[in-house]
Design a protein around this motif. Structure first.
Motif, mmCIF file in Angstrom:
data_model
loop_
_atom_site.group_PDB
_atom_site.id
_atom_site.type_symbol
_atom_site.label_atom_id
_atom_site.label_comp_id
_atom_site.label_asym_id
_atom_site.label_seq_id
_atom_site.Cartn_x
_atom_site.Cartn_y
_atom_site.Cartn_z
ATOM 1 N N ARG A 31 4.358 -7.054 13.014
ATOM 2 C CA ARG A 31 3.182 -6.522 12.321
ATOM 3 C C ARG A 31 2.405 -7.629 11.621
ATOM 4 N NH1 ARG A 31 5.322 -1.567 9.007
ATOM 5 N NH2 ARG A 31 3.175 -1.521 8.278
ATOM 6 N N LEU A 32 3.122 -8.582 11.026
ATOM 7 C CA LEU A 32 2.449 -9.725 10.396
ATOM 8 C C LEU A 32 1.683 -10.541 11.428
ATOM 9 C CD1 LEU A 32 5.135 -10.936 7.840
ATOM 10 C CD2 LEU A 32 2.787 -10.259 7.306
ATOM 11 N N GLU A 44 -7.291 -4.550 2.482
ATOM 12 C CA GLU A 44 -6.100 -3.803 2.896
ATOM 13 C C GLU A 44 -5.146 -4.699 3.697
ATOM 14 O OE1 GLU A 44 -9.256 -2.610 3.503
ATOM 15 O OE2 GLU A 44 -9.276 -1.158 1.870
ATOM 16 N N ASP A 45 -5.713 -5.573 4.539
ATOM 17 C CA ASP A 45 -4.879 -6.517 5.300
ATOM 18 C C ASP A 45 -4.116 -7.439 4.358
ATOM 19 O OD1 ASP A 45 -5.713 -5.539 7.787
ATOM 20 O OD2 ASP A 45 -7.314 -7.041 7.972
ATOM 21 N N GLU A 46 -4.815 -7.953 3.350
ATOM 22 C CA GLU A 46 -4.183 -8.861 2.378
ATOM 23 C C GLU A 46 -3.025 -8.162 1.662
ATOM 24 O OE1 GLU A 46 -4.863 -12.043 1.690
ATOM 25 O OE2 GLU A 46 -6.744 -12.321 2.778
ATOM 26 N N ILE A 47 -3.248 -6.925 1.271
ATOM 27 C CA ILE A 47 -2.201 -6.150 0.593
ATOM 28 C C ILE A 47 -1.035 -5.904 1.541
ATOM 29 C CG2 ILE A 47 -1.666 -3.876 -0.393
ATOM 30 C CD1 ILE A 47 -4.603 -3.917 -1.505
ATOM 31 N N ARG A 51 2.866 -7.070 1.189
ATOM 32 C CA ARG A 51 3.921 -6.049 1.220
ATOM 33 C C ARG A 51 4.936 -6.357 2.315
ATOM 34 N NH1 ARG A 51 5.880 -1.943 3.615
ATOM 35 N NH2 ARG A 51 4.461 -1.986 5.373
ATOM 36 N N LEU A 52 4.445 -6.709 3.499
ATOM 37 C CA LEU A 52 5.346 -7.014 4.613
ATOM 38 C C LEU A 52 6.195 -8.255 4.327
ATOM 39 C CD1 LEU A 52 2.992 -6.278 7.628
ATOM 40 C CD2 LEU A 52 5.116 -5.063 7.082
ATOM 41 N N LYS A 53 5.600 -9.269 3.725
ATOM 42 C CA LYS A 53 6.356 -10.486 3.402
ATOM 43 C C LYS A 53 7.499 -10.186 2.425
ATOM 44 C CE LYS A 53 2.928 -14.125 4.115
ATOM 45 N NZ LYS A 53 2.148 -15.169 3.404
ATOM 46 N N VAL A 54 7.197 -9.406 1.402
ATOM 47 C CA VAL A 54 8.222 -9.060 0.411
ATOM 48 C C VAL A 54 9.320 -8.221 1.062
ATOM 49 C CG1 VAL A 54 8.660 -7.712 -1.687
ATOM 50 C CG2 VAL A 54 6.715 -9.277 -1.585
#
Length: 81
Positions: A31-32, A44-47, A51-54
């Motif tokens: 997804r990243l 929204e992409d930045e958020i 979120r995905l990284k964390v």
């Protein structure tokens, strides 16, 4: 192959929880990659990237914990802390 690869493969083959963590980690990576292919990121992409990284890091920590636990039980090389 790293010293942990056999242990990781064994857990993938035998531990459904580890396998689920691994599959979810791989999905976060995919997804990243999709988001990062965009020329411009929306707010929204930045958020979602954050979120995905964390979440991906949390999954990696849980997998490393399972590898450490397995190493302690078998005397094999441990995952880095």
């Amino acid at each position: 192959m790293t010293p942990l690869e056999p242990a990781k493969q064994e857990l993938l083959d035998t531990d459904s929880v580890f396998r689920g963590l691994f599959e979810e980690h791989q999905e976060c990576k995919r997804r990243l990659e999709v988001i990062r292919q965009k020329a411009l990121f929306s707010e929204e992409d930045e958020i979602e990237i954050k979120r995905l990284k964390v979440h991906k890091l949390h999954l990696k920590d849980r997998m490393a914990g399972k590898l450490r636990q397995r190493a302690q039980n078998s005397g094999r090389p441990q995952a880095p802390a």
